[in-house]
Design an enzyme around this catalytic site. Structure first.
Site, PDB file in Angstrom:
ATOM      1  CG  ASP A 145      -1.949  -1.014   1.264  1.00 44.61           C
ATOM      2  OD1 ASP A 145      -1.927  -1.871   0.359  1.00 44.61           O
ATOM      3  OD2 ASP A 145      -2.782  -0.996   2.186  1.00 44.61           O
ATOM      4  NE  ARG A 204      16.744 -16.664   3.432  1.00 46.45           N
ATOM      5  CZ  ARG A 204      16.312 -15.846   4.374  1.00 46.45           C
ATOM      6  NH1 ARG A 204      15.742 -14.692   4.054  1.00 46.45           N
ATOM      7  NH2 ARG A 204      16.443 -16.158   5.649  1.00 46.45           N
ATOM      8  CG  HIS A 237      12.582  -9.321   2.083  1.00 44.38           C
ATOM      9  ND1 HIS A 237      12.398  -8.911   3.381  1.00 44.38           N
ATOM     10  CD2 HIS A 237      13.236  -8.312   1.452  1.00 44.38           C
ATOM     11  CE1 HIS A 237      12.933  -7.706   3.539  1.00 44.38           C
ATOM     12  NE2 HIS A 237      13.436  -7.324   2.382  1.00 44.38           N
ATOM     13  CD  GLU A 296       9.778  -6.890   3.234  1.00 44.30           C
ATOM     14  OE1 GLU A 296       9.747  -7.260   4.428  1.00 44.30           O
ATOM     15  OE2 GLU A 296       9.353  -7.587   2.299  1.00 44.30           O
ATOM     16  CB  ALA A 344      14.596  -7.760   6.743  1.00 46.78           C
TER      17      ALA A 344
HETATM   18  C1  LIG Z   1       8.140 -15.374   8.735  1.00 44.41           C
HETATM   19  C2  LIG Z   1       9.175 -14.297   8.618  1.00 44.41           C
HETATM   20  C3  LIG Z   1      10.393 -14.424   9.257  1.00 44.41           C
HETATM   21  C4  LIG Z   1      11.342 -13.418   9.156  1.00 44.41           C
HETATM   22  N1  LIG Z   1      12.509 -13.553   9.822  1.00 44.41           N
HETATM   23  C5  LIG Z   1      13.399 -12.546   9.799  1.00 44.41           C
HETATM   24  C6  LIG Z   1      14.584 -12.614  10.577  1.00 44.41           C
HETATM   25  O1  LIG Z   1      14.832 -13.597  11.275  1.00 44.41           O
HETATM   26  N2  LIG Z   1      15.453 -11.573  10.511  1.00 44.41           N
HETATM   27  C7  LIG Z   1      15.216 -10.466   9.754  1.00 44.41           C
HETATM   28  O2  LIG Z   1      16.021  -9.549   9.727  1.00 44.41           O
HETATM   29  N3  LIG Z   1      14.104 -10.395   8.997  1.00 44.41           N
HETATM   30  C8  LIG Z   1      13.188 -11.380   9.013  1.00 44.41           C
HETATM   31  N4  LIG Z   1      12.054 -11.279   8.260  1.00 44.41           N
HETATM   32  C9  LIG Z   1      11.816 -10.060   7.459  1.00 44.41           C
HETATM   33  C10 LIG Z   1      11.381  -8.921   8.355  1.00 44.41           C
HETATM   34  O3  LIG Z   1      10.513  -9.404   9.362  1.00 44.41           O
HETATM   35  C11 LIG Z   1      10.668  -7.828   7.572  1.00 44.41           C
HETATM   36  O4  LIG Z   1      11.412  -7.445   6.454  1.00 44.41           O
HETATM   37  C12 LIG Z   1      10.451  -6.632   8.491  1.00 44.41           C
HETATM   38  O5  LIG Z   1       9.544  -6.995   9.515  1.00 44.41           O
HETATM   39  C13 LIG Z   1       9.894  -5.446   7.742  1.00 44.41           C
HETATM   40  O6  LIG Z   1       9.636  -4.457   8.690  1.00 44.41           O
HETATM   41  P1  LIG Z   1       8.786  -3.209   8.334  1.00 44.41           P
HETATM   42  O7  LIG Z   1       8.591  -2.460   9.628  1.00 44.41           O
HETATM   43  O8  LIG Z   1       9.362  -2.502   7.176  1.00 44.41           O
HETATM   44  O9  LIG Z   1       7.379  -3.778   7.834  1.00 44.41           O
HETATM   45  P2  LIG Z   1       6.395  -4.832   8.518  1.00 44.41           P
HETATM   46  O10 LIG Z   1       6.999  -5.452   9.715  1.00 44.41           O
HETATM   47  O11 LIG Z   1       5.957  -5.708   7.400  1.00 44.41           O
HETATM   48  O12 LIG Z   1       5.212  -3.932   9.020  1.00 44.41           O
HETATM   49  C14 LIG Z   1       4.402  -3.197   8.119  1.00 44.41           C
HETATM   50  C15 LIG Z   1       3.186  -2.721   8.907  1.00 44.41           C
HETATM   51  O13 LIG Z   1       2.445  -1.809   8.113  1.00 44.41           O
HETATM   52  C16 LIG Z   1       1.068  -2.131   8.211  1.00 44.41           C
HETATM   53  N5  LIG Z   1       0.382  -1.660   7.002  1.00 44.41           N
HETATM   54  C17 LIG Z   1       0.386  -2.182   5.755  1.00 44.41           C
HETATM   55  N6  LIG Z   1      -0.377  -1.459   4.927  1.00 44.41           N
HETATM   56  C18 LIG Z   1      -0.879  -0.438   5.684  1.00 44.41           C
HETATM   57  C19 LIG Z   1      -1.748   0.676   5.413  1.00 44.41           C
HETATM   58  N7  LIG Z   1      -2.272   0.870   4.191  1.00 44.41           N
HETATM   59  N8  LIG Z   1      -2.048   1.532   6.413  1.00 44.41           N
HETATM   60  C20 LIG Z   1      -1.536   1.344   7.657  1.00 44.41           C
HETATM   61  N9  LIG Z   1      -0.716   0.314   7.992  1.00 44.41           N
HETATM   62  C21 LIG Z   1      -0.396  -0.551   6.994  1.00 44.41           C
HETATM   63  C22 LIG Z   1       1.033  -3.634   8.355  1.00 44.41           C
HETATM   64  O14 LIG Z   1      -0.185  -4.043   8.944  1.00 44.41           O
HETATM   65  C23 LIG Z   1       2.229  -3.848   9.276  1.00 44.41           C
HETATM   66  O15 LIG Z   1       1.876  -3.718  10.611  1.00 44.41           O
HETATM   67  C24 LIG Z   1      11.076 -12.264   8.358  1.00 44.41           C
HETATM   68  C25 LIG Z   1       9.856 -12.127   7.713  1.00 44.41           C
HETATM   69  C26 LIG Z   1       8.906 -13.134   7.844  1.00 44.41           C
HETATM   70  C27 LIG Z   1       7.587 -12.940   7.133  1.00 44.41           C
END
Ligand SMILES: Cc1cc2nc3c(=O)[nH]c(=O)nc-3n(C[C@H](O)[C@H](O)[C@H](O)COP(=O)(O)OP(=O)(O)OC[C@H]3O[C@@H](n4cnc5c(N)ncnc54)[C@H](O)[C@@H]3O)c2cc1C
Length: 308
Positions: free
Chosen positions: A77, A134, A247, A276, A291
């Site tokens: 989004d 990967r 990812h 991300e 990440a």
């Molecule tokens: C199963 C799994 C295991 C992982 N393990 C690791 C690990 O061991 N080490 C590591 O470094 N990385 C890991 N990763 C990757 C890492 O978790 C993510 O890259 C990281 O969490 C991204 O953080 P972020 O804050 O950018 O986004 P996210 O954590 O994805 O959070 C995004 C947030 O934005 C919200 N959102 C989305 N759209 C909207 C909107 N329109 N309006 C308001 N809110 C919205 C979502 O609900 C969410 O809460 C893993 C990922 C997964 C899925």
């Protein structure tokens, strides 16, 4: 404000000054920001349309059949909102598949042995150097029958706590009941349970054990067989695996102060992004564990910049 997804950015005189959102009660909200808006909505692993629109690695085959490890809200989004406000994008074509996920759900929580243990296809054969990148592992797995393979382990190296739970807290006995994992005293019995040729499986494990002794001449170019990768004898375990979208390396372009840049590399006033949602941080293949630091470090910088 929980369950209140943002739907668009508000711009005024070329600057981003707020967001529009809608709440769980159907009520629309308009939120103004006096200092700036930070986008932190993650990538687009759960958006099938975007996956296939941007993919440059997987021949546009990341359709509904391919699961994701992400939660359903990770639909890009913020990227789409930023694009409407003029943001430039970087590396959108690089989408990462995690090779070792549950074919039924895309989750990783059925892990019970090291992810570098040998991968065996439905015919009982190894097919890749399990210590690879990967993207290499996922590509090799997708070339196997039904895109499915098994990670093989033994009782001695099982990743379990004293209650019999795997690394994600699930009872291994439950995983066996759900057929997400299989257990057998002998390789013949394991092959029978997995519907694979027992001679192939025995030959594969014998070759592997030989490599573990000498640490030389692996047919797939592995550098080492670590202690936890060894298969000294039964009972054996097998976890069923397939690759799922994990990812998205691409996203909006930012500078070192997390300011979102337009297509010409100029900062869009009032717009910041971290995590991300951003592109260009991880190259073509994000390395595991990088990440969360990305999100935390750039999130901290974004907070500091907007708070100035
Ligand atoms: C199963 C799994 C295991 C992982 N393990 C690791 C690990 O061991 N080490 C590591 O470094 N990385 C890991 N990763 C990757 C890492 O978790 C993510 O890259 C990281 O969490 C991204 O953080 P972020 O804050 O950018 O986004 P996210 O954590 O994805 O959070 C995004 C947030 O934005 C919200 N959102 C989305 N759209 C909207 C909107 N329109 N309006 C308001 N809110 C919205 C979502 O609900 C969410 O809460 C893993 C990922 C997964 C899925």
């Amino acid at each position: 404000m929980m369950s209140t997804p943002a739907s668009s950015l508000i711009t005024k005189d070329g600057a981003v000054v707020g967001v529009k959102a809608s709440g769980p009660d159907g009520k629309d909200y308009t939120l103004y920001a006096s200092k700036g808006v930070i986008l932190a909505t993650g990538g687009f692993s759960a958006n099938v349309k975007m996956r296939n629109q941007y993919d440059e690695i997987w021949d546009k085959k990341l359709d509904n059949q391919v699961k994701t490890t992400n939660m359903p809200a990770i639909t890009g989004d913020g990227i789409n909102m930023a694009v409407k406000a003029g943001a430039g994008l970087k590396d959108m074509g690089y989408i990462q598949l995690l090779p070792t996920t549950d074919p039924a759900t895309g989750a990783t929580n059925h892990k019970i042995v090291e992810s570098t243990n040998i991968y065996v296809n439905k015919q009982g054969n190894r097919f890749v150097n399990e210590q690879g990148r990967r993207d290499v592992l996922a590509k090799a797995a997708l070339a196997q029958p039904d895109h499915v393979f098994y990670v093989i382990g033994t009782e001695q190296t099982l990743l379990k706590d004293k209650e019999g739970r795997g690394p994600y807290g699930i009872l291994i006995s439950d995983l066996l009941k759900q057929k997400k994992a299989f257990k057998a005293d002998t390789l013949d019995e394991l092959a029978k349970k997995l519907g694979m040729n027992p001679d192939n499986l025995k030959r594969t494990v014998a070759k592997w054990n030989e490599f573990c002794k000498t640490q030389k001449g692996d047919e797939f170019g592995r550098m080492s067989c670590e202690e936890g990768n060894k298969l000294p004898g039964g009972p054996y375990y097998a976890s069923v695996m397939t690759p799922s979208v994990h990812h998205t390396m691409g996203g909006v372009t930012i500078d070192e102060d997390t300011r979102v840049l337009d297509k010409n590399g100029r900062p869009i006033r009032g717009l910041y992004a971290a995590g991300e949602i951003t592109g260009g941080i991880h190259g073509t293949n994000r390395v595991g564990c990088n990440a969360v630091p990305d999100a935390l470090i750039f999130g901290t910088i974004a907070g500091r910049e907007v708070g100035k």
